[in-house]
Scaffold this active site. Structure first.
Site, PDB file in Angstrom:
ATOM      1  N   ASP A   1      23.002  51.714  43.741  1.00 40.70           N
ATOM      2  CA  ASP A   1      23.531  51.112  42.524  1.00 40.70           C
ATOM      3  C   ASP A   1      24.437  52.145  41.874  1.00 40.70           C
ATOM      4  OD1 ASP A   1      24.059  50.129  39.993  1.00 40.70           O
ATOM      5  OD2 ASP A   1      21.989  49.540  39.563  1.00 40.70           O
TER       6      ASP A   1
ATOM      7  N   TYR B   1      39.432  44.999  33.172  1.00 40.56           N
ATOM      8  CA  TYR B   1      39.671  45.173  34.603  1.00 40.56           C
ATOM      9  C   TYR B   1      40.978  45.914  34.866  1.00 40.56           C
ATOM     10  CZ  TYR B   1      40.081  44.185  39.587  1.00 40.56           C
ATOM     11  OH  TYR B   1      40.204  44.323  40.944  1.00 40.56           O
TER      12      TYR B   1
ATOM     13  N   LYS C   1      41.442  49.805  36.548  1.00 37.49           N
ATOM     14  CA  LYS C   1      42.172  50.153  37.769  1.00 37.49           C
ATOM     15  C   LYS C   1      43.269  51.179  37.488  1.00 37.49           C
ATOM     16  CE  LYS C   1      39.672  47.710  40.474  1.00 37.49           C
ATOM     17  NZ  LYS C   1      38.748  48.373  41.414  1.00 37.49           N
TER      18      LYS C   1
END
Length: 246
Positions: free
Chosen positions: A60, A163, A167
């Site tokens: 994890d 998101y 990135k």
């Protein structure tokens, strides 16, 4: 010479699983990283049925204890690691930056950025023991400032702050690791797999997971004379180093 060992995080499905299959067919012993142990075992069974030497690895990326345990397991069983693919990632849709909460940002960054740093640091001692290790981080064209902020770009309509920002941050993470490790045989790259049909986008992507995995595999098997610190993949149709575009 011991077998080459490759670890892919989030390898129980999507691009991660397809990457494990591609690298496995090249002869790597595959460590299938998965947060859910049962799903990891299922993914390994599918790879084994395809003749691939695959082993489950419960991992994890948001849990430091889980990461440390996984690193100890790999050290005990293999003593080194040749390839690390930081593939695990999440996306939570947010309609606009002004509607994004601290919790939204933290949830996505914990996996997509903080997890990459934590996993890389935990496995770096094992990567240093390899003859010429490779680290590949799964980035995206949406991490490109020039692409997302250009009104003429098809990505200009994107508003998902967690998101896209994760990135962009991951691209910097990649570059800084590449700079730190430039004097070693380790190469660090960011793969741009393109808009692939996976659970991340409800399978609306225009490319297959295997198409995306081809980019990852190419960077995971770079020759010794290839540059480090590449941001490369579907966005760069010419196959050139795309770092300048970011």
């Amino acid at each position: 010479m011991p077998n080459k060992i490759a670890l892919v995080t989030g390898a129980n499905k999507g691009i991660g699983h397809a990457t494990a299959a591609r690298l496995g067919r090249l002869g790597f012993t595959m460590l299938v990283g998965a947060r859910d142990a049962a799903r990891g075992v299922q993914a390994v069974a599918a790879l084994t049925a395809d003749g691939i030497d695959a082993r489950p690895l419960t991992l994890d990326v948001t849990d430091d204890a889980s990461i440390a345990a996984a690193a100890r397991q790999v050290e005990d069983e293999f003593e080194h690691l040749d390839v690390l693919v930081n593939n695990a990632g999440i996306a939570e849709p947010n309609p606009a930056p002004s509607q994004t909460t601290r919790a939204d940002m933290r949830q996505v960054f914990d996996v997509n950025v903080f997890g990459v740093v934590a996993v890389t640091n935990a496995f770096l001692p094992l990567l240093r023991r390899a003859e010429a290790a490779r680290i590949v981080n799964l980035s995206s064209e949406v991490g490109s400032l020039s692409a997302v902020l250009d009104p003429a770009s098809p990505m200009y309509a994107l508003t998902d702050l967690p998101y896209t920002a994760s990135k962009t941050a991951l691209n910097m993470v990649t570059g800084l690791y590449a700079k730190e490790l430039a004097g070693t045989a380790i190469k660090v790259s960011a793969a741009i797999p393109g808009y692939c049909a996976t659970d991340l986008n409800d399978h609306t992507g225009l490319r297959t997971a295997d198409d995306g995995a081809s980019v990852v595999t190419a960077l995971a098997t770079l020759p010794a004379d290839a540059p480090t610190g590449q941001y490369w993949g579907a966005l760069f149709a010419t196959g050139q180093n795309g770092a300048a575009a970011w």
